[in-house]
Design an enzyme around this catalytic site. Structure first.
Site, short mmCIF file in Angstrom:
data_model
loop_
_atom_site.label_atom_id
_atom_site.label_comp_id
_atom_site.label_asym_id
_atom_site.label_seq_id
_atom_site.Cartn_x
_atom_site.Cartn_y
_atom_site.Cartn_z
N CYS A 115 3.89 -7.29 -2.64
CA CYS A 115 4.76 -6.39 -3.36
C CYS A 115 6.16 -6.91 -3.67
O CYS A 115 6.85 -6.32 -4.70
CB CYS A 115 4.86 -4.90 -2.94
SG CYS A 115 5.92 -4.94 -1.51
N CYS B 166 4.43 -0.27 3.60
CA CYS B 166 5.76 -0.01 3.39
C CYS B 166 6.42 0.58 4.67
O CYS B 166 7.50 -0.01 5.12
CB CYS B 166 5.93 1.30 2.52
SG CYS B 166 4.96 0.96 0.80
FE1 FES Z 1 5.44 -2.60 -0.86
FE2 FES Z 1 6.28 -0.11 -0.65
S1 FES Z 1 5.23 -1.13 -2.18
S2 FES Z 1 7.00 -1.98 0.42
#
Ligand code: FES
Length: 160
Positions: free
Chosen positions: A33, A106
């Site tokens: 991400c 996360c």
């Molecule tokens: Fe990647 Fe939360 S979406 S750290």
């Protein structure tokens, strides 16, 4: 996931920001991400044990990571390094309840940043414990010079 706890942590994140006098810092990033979490730790002596006095963090982008980091920096206060190393992402994010599958990484990023900071401090504490650290010991230049002597490849130029 407990949305109220998430919103509360986001509207008033605890321990957000750089810690200039930290003893250790750890950073991890997620290639998936592109987010990143950095955590700073400061230790203190308490009842003859070295415990985490305070922790702070920075996180970019992801709200779940910010909420978990905010909760985690509160949860690890007063813990020893060994105790903090035992904490899993699930424990650090426990107040939020189980994270949805898309958000599990996360919490793992926060755990990773915490472990990186704990281990960074371990590496630098190869020197004697706090009480002895005021004694005169070899300086960085001494160690580099010694390394240079053995390796024969390092040349140190002192700037005046
Ligand atoms: Fe990647 Fe939360 S979406 S750290």
């Amino acid at each position: 996931m407990n949305e109220d706890t998430l919103q509360a942590a986001l509207s008033n994140p605890q321990n957000l920001g750089e810690m200039p006098d930290a003893d250790a810092v750890g950073t991890v990033g997620s290639p998936d991400c592109g987010d990143m979490v950095r955590m700073w730790l400061k230790y203190k002596e308490e009842d003859g044990r070295k415990v985490i006095d305070k922790a702070s963090f920075q996180s970019f982008g992801c709200q779940t990571a910010i909420a978990v980091a905010s909760l985690a920096t509160e949860l690890i206060r007063g813990k020893t390094k060994e105790e903090a190393l035992q904490m899993s992402a699930e424990e650090l994010s426990a107040p939020l309840g189980p994270l949805p599958p898309m958000k599990i990484h996360c919490g793992q990023m926060v755990e990773g940043a915490l472990k990186a900071a704990l281990e960074a401090e371990q590496a630098s504490s190869a020197t004697p414990p706090m009480a002895a650290s005021t004694q005169t010991g070899p300086t960085l230049v001494d160690s580099l010079t010694a390394a240079g002597k053995t390796a024969g490849k390092i040349k140190i130029v002192l700037q005046s």
